[in-house]
Every structure is written in C-alpha cells, then in structure tokens.
Design a protein around this motif. Structure first.
Motif, short mmCIF file in Angstrom:
data_model
loop_
_atom_site.label_atom_id
_atom_site.label_comp_id
_atom_site.label_asym_id
_atom_site.label_seq_id
_atom_site.Cartn_x
_atom_site.Cartn_y
_atom_site.Cartn_z
N LEU A 1 9.81 6.69 2.73
CA LEU A 1 8.43 7.08 3.03
C LEU A 1 7.69 5.96 3.73
N ASN A 2 7.91 4.74 3.28
CA ASN A 2 7.25 3.56 3.85
C ASN A 2 7.53 3.45 5.35
N CYS B 1 0.80 -1.23 0.00
CA CYS B 1 0.00 0.00 0.00
C CYS B 1 0.83 1.28 0.00
N ILE B 2 2.03 1.23 0.52
CA ILE B 2 2.87 2.44 0.58
C ILE B 2 4.06 2.33 -0.37
N TYR B 3 4.92 1.35 -0.14
CA TYR B 3 6.15 1.26 -0.94
C TYR B 3 5.88 1.07 -2.42
N PHE C 1 4.29 5.44 -8.62
CA PHE C 1 4.02 6.86 -8.92
C PHE C 1 5.29 7.56 -9.38
N LEU C 2 6.40 7.34 -8.66
CA LEU C 2 7.66 7.98 -9.03
C LEU C 2 8.13 7.51 -10.41
N ARG D 1 3.19 1.49 -4.27
CA ARG D 1 2.43 2.57 -4.91
C ARG D 1 3.26 3.84 -5.03
N THR D 2 4.10 4.09 -4.03
CA THR D 2 5.00 5.24 -4.14
C THR D 2 6.00 5.04 -5.27
N LEU D 3 6.58 3.85 -5.35
CA LEU D 3 7.54 3.54 -6.41
C LEU D 3 6.88 3.61 -7.78
N ALA E 1 11.00 5.53 -1.82
CA ALA E 1 9.80 4.78 -1.45
C ALA E 1 10.01 4.04 -0.12
N SER F 1 13.51 3.80 -5.50
CA SER F 1 13.20 2.75 -4.54
C SER F 1 13.59 3.18 -3.13
#
Length: 404
Positions: free
Chosen positions: A332-333, A304-306, A312-313, A308-310, A329, A326
């Motif tokens: 942030l995770n 849900c975090i790592y 998006f980037l 999706r952040t990766l 991400a 990475s």
C-alpha cells in the motif's frame, strides 16, 4: 520563476537575505523581516506573465491559489487542534485528512487525465498552473503530518503564525525537503549565537557550491551529452539500457542539487532542514536505498502510510502473520507513492515494482537467518551495491515512462 532555476533568482534571494545574515552573525533575528522576505520570495516564485489578474504579473493565479490553499490548510489544522479534546474520534480525523488532501487529489487527477505529468523535474502543466501551484504536494505532506501528530498527542502547542511559517517556508516550498513541525518550531524558537550562525553560514555556502556542481554542471552534462543524444533515436535494447543509466544519474544530481540549495537557504534563516540524500547509490539493498534516497519523503511515507497501516492491521488482527501484514503495508505504501507521482500506468508500475522489491528482500532476509553467508567482505559488499543499483536504475526507467 522556478526556485533555484536562474541566476536572477539567486541574486534576488541573496540581496534579500543580506539583513538576515548580518543579524544572524550578531546572534539576532528579526521575525518581521524574515516574514516579509519570505513573502517577497513567494510572490517572485509564483509571479506569471501568462496567468495573472488585471494584467499584474505579481498577482498570478498560482499566487492566489497558494494563499487560498494555505488558509484552507491552516483552518483545517486549527479546527482539529481546538476540537480534538472534545471529540477526537477516528471519523473526525478521517474527515480532516480527506479535506486536507482533496485539493491535491483534484490537481493530480486533472494533470494526469488532461495533459499527463512529465517525468522531467519542475515541469508544470497548464492545468496545474490554473487550479494548483508549484509545491502543492509538499505543503500537503506537511499539513497531513501535522494533523497526524496532533492526533497522536505528540504536538503540545499549535500557533496560527507558526503553522503559516512552517507550511509556507520558501526555501523548501516547491520540492522539499519535507520538514517536521516540531523540529522546525524548535529551530525557529532557538536563536543561534553569532558563532553558531557563522558555522551554519559556512555550511550553507558549502551546500550551495555542491549544489551548483550537481545541478548545473554534472546534471547538465548528463542531459546534454547522454540523455538528449539517446532520445534522438530511442529504439533498441542497448539505447534503453544506456538511457537507464543516464536518467538515473540525472535524476539524482538534478534533485540532490536542488535539495542542497533548499537546505542552504534554510540554514541562512537559522533553520536546519534535514538532508534529502545520503549517497543513495552506495546502498547495499533496497531497504538501505530508501533510507538514503529522498529521505524526507521516504520517512514521511514510512511514518504516515506504512506504520499506520501495519498498526491498523495488527490492532484488528486481520492476519496471524506479522510478516504478511508488513508486506501488505509495504504494498500500500509504494502503490500510494506511485499514484502520488501521477495516475499514469508507469507511475503505478513504479510503485508496484518497489513493493515487490521490498517484499522479495523481506523473504531473502528471512532465508538469510537460517543460511548465513559464507563470505562477507569488501568484494561481496561491492557486488551488493552493484546489484542494488541496477534494480533501482531499472525502477527509474519504469518511472521515466520510456520502457515501453
């Protein structure tokens, strides 16, 4: 009443589950009785002598908060499910995610700013008792995961009662493990045969026995004979070093024991809730550790975090280096994971610490590709496990808030 915290809880739960067991051994299931027994256990968990309405213990503030929060989450999920075909934009998705986590954010901020969260498992502040309830984090995780899976299109069917059953499943309500809607619904839809249920029941008994060993024998002995004496005179490097070991082991055996109880009661209901721990102190590196420790939470943050952040980037092409994206991400995770525990500085430091460990190990992996090890045997494996354990244990010392 704290789940799995007293003999009375186990006794009431076992008595209520006798009809479930009898039907299960016959290859049958009563959804009505399962729902009623779950409601009784939830009411028992949230009953309170201090914070109740009209002097009724069963009508506690936490119970009311729980019911309202369940309705809140179900309304958000059903709205997004029904409206996704017409307008499945990112802005709508963002709004429903914010609305879903908003009550949890309010509770966390109130808990941290007014009283301060405790690192001891299951401690509930008066603030949380009044505006939140036990297990609000894990219900939120389930709801957010479900919303994300709806957006991804991996959920093909959403049912009102199934959502309520999923997010209010009493065995895992207070601290997980965090199940997935698709997996839960599949188990719930398929009624095991008498022989299959018999095997599940044997596993449930085994999990309960191991759980009692972990939580009520090993964790208890660590707390009484290690943690408590060390806290009497908590000064000096040696005391903190010993506390680091004791606290790390206590956290594992206490939480792993609880998780085994939750899994056992899930199995009795015919739901094979996934495991939460897989011998985490045998991890050979920090990535291996997070594939073994509190796995359902770790995998939730990963998905849900790592990821999706990766994604998006990468989609926005904000950086040329996939490795750098990475690392962002990962950072942030783990920062979000730290803040989820509380906004105290030691929780945030705990998240940053593990982010740095992940990033550092990533550089080490890249270096290893061009510098293969000269020796790779059982001795080097043991050394890796020992080193990893000490990095992890120091992180738990940070998490405990006792480092400084």
């Amino acid at each position: 009443m704290i789940p799995y915290g007293t003999f009375t809880f186990f006794l009431i739960a076992f008595v209520l589950l006798i009809p479930v067991i009898i039907l299960g051994l016959q290859g049958k299931r009563s959804r009505i009785y399962n729902g009623l027994s779950t409601l009784v256990m939830i009411e028992l968990i949230f009953s309170s002598d201090k914070h109740n309405l009209f002097g009724q213990t069963w009508l506690s503030v936490q119970f009311i908060n729980f019911i309202l929060y369940i309705l809140w989450q179900v309304a958000i999920i059903l709205y997004y499910w029904k409206s996704r075909a017409k307008n499945n934009t990112f802005s709508k998705f963002f709004i429903v995610i914010v609305l879903s986590i908003l009550p949890l954010v309010i509770v966390k901020i109130a808990q941290s700013s007014l009283i301060g969260a405790s690192s001891i498992h299951f401690h509930e502040s008066k603030v949380v008792e009044l505006i939140g309830f036990l297990g609000i984090s894990y219900i939120t995780f389930k709801s957010v995961q479900l919303l994300m899976e709806i957006r991804d299109g991996s959920i093909k069917e959403v049912n009102f009662w199934k959502i309520i059953q999923f997010i209010s499943f009493f065995p895992t309500i207070s601290s997980g493990p965090i199940d997935r809607y698709k997996r839960f619904a599949k188990d719930d839809q398929k009624i095991p045969s008498g022989m299959q249920y018999h095997q599940m029941l044997l596993k449930a008994v085994h999990f309960i026995m191991i759980g009692f060993l972990y939580k009520y024998i090993i964790a208890y002995l660590i707390q009484v004979y290690a943690i408590n004496p060390l806290m009497l005179d908590f000064n000096g490097f040696t005391t903190k070093w010993l506390y680091m070991y004791a606290y790390s082991l206590y956290l594992f055996f206490d939480f792993a024991g609880y998780s085994l109880f939750a899994i056992a009661f899930s199995y009795i209901y015919g739901i094979q809730t996934p495991p939460n721990f897989k011998q985490p102190f045998k991890a050979k590196n920090i990535k291996d550790f997070w594939n073994r420790w509190h796995m359902t939470l770790s995998f939730w943050f990963r998905d849900c975090i790592y990821m999706r952040t990766l994604f998006f980037l990468s989609k926005k092409k904000l950086l040329k280096s996939q490795f750098a994206m990475s690392n962002i991400a990962f950072s942030l995770n783990f920062i979000i994971m730290g803040i989820w525990h509380g906004i105290e500085i030691y929780y945030i430091a705990y998240g940053l610490y593990h982010a740095l460990l992940f990033i550092g190990y990533g550089y080490y992996e890249r270096w290893r590709k061009t510098h293969p090890p000269r020796w790779k045997n059982q001795i080097t494996t043991i050394i890796s496990i020992i080193i990893t354990f000490h990095f992890v244990a120091f992180g738990f010392l940070i998490f405990s808030g006792k480092l400084f």
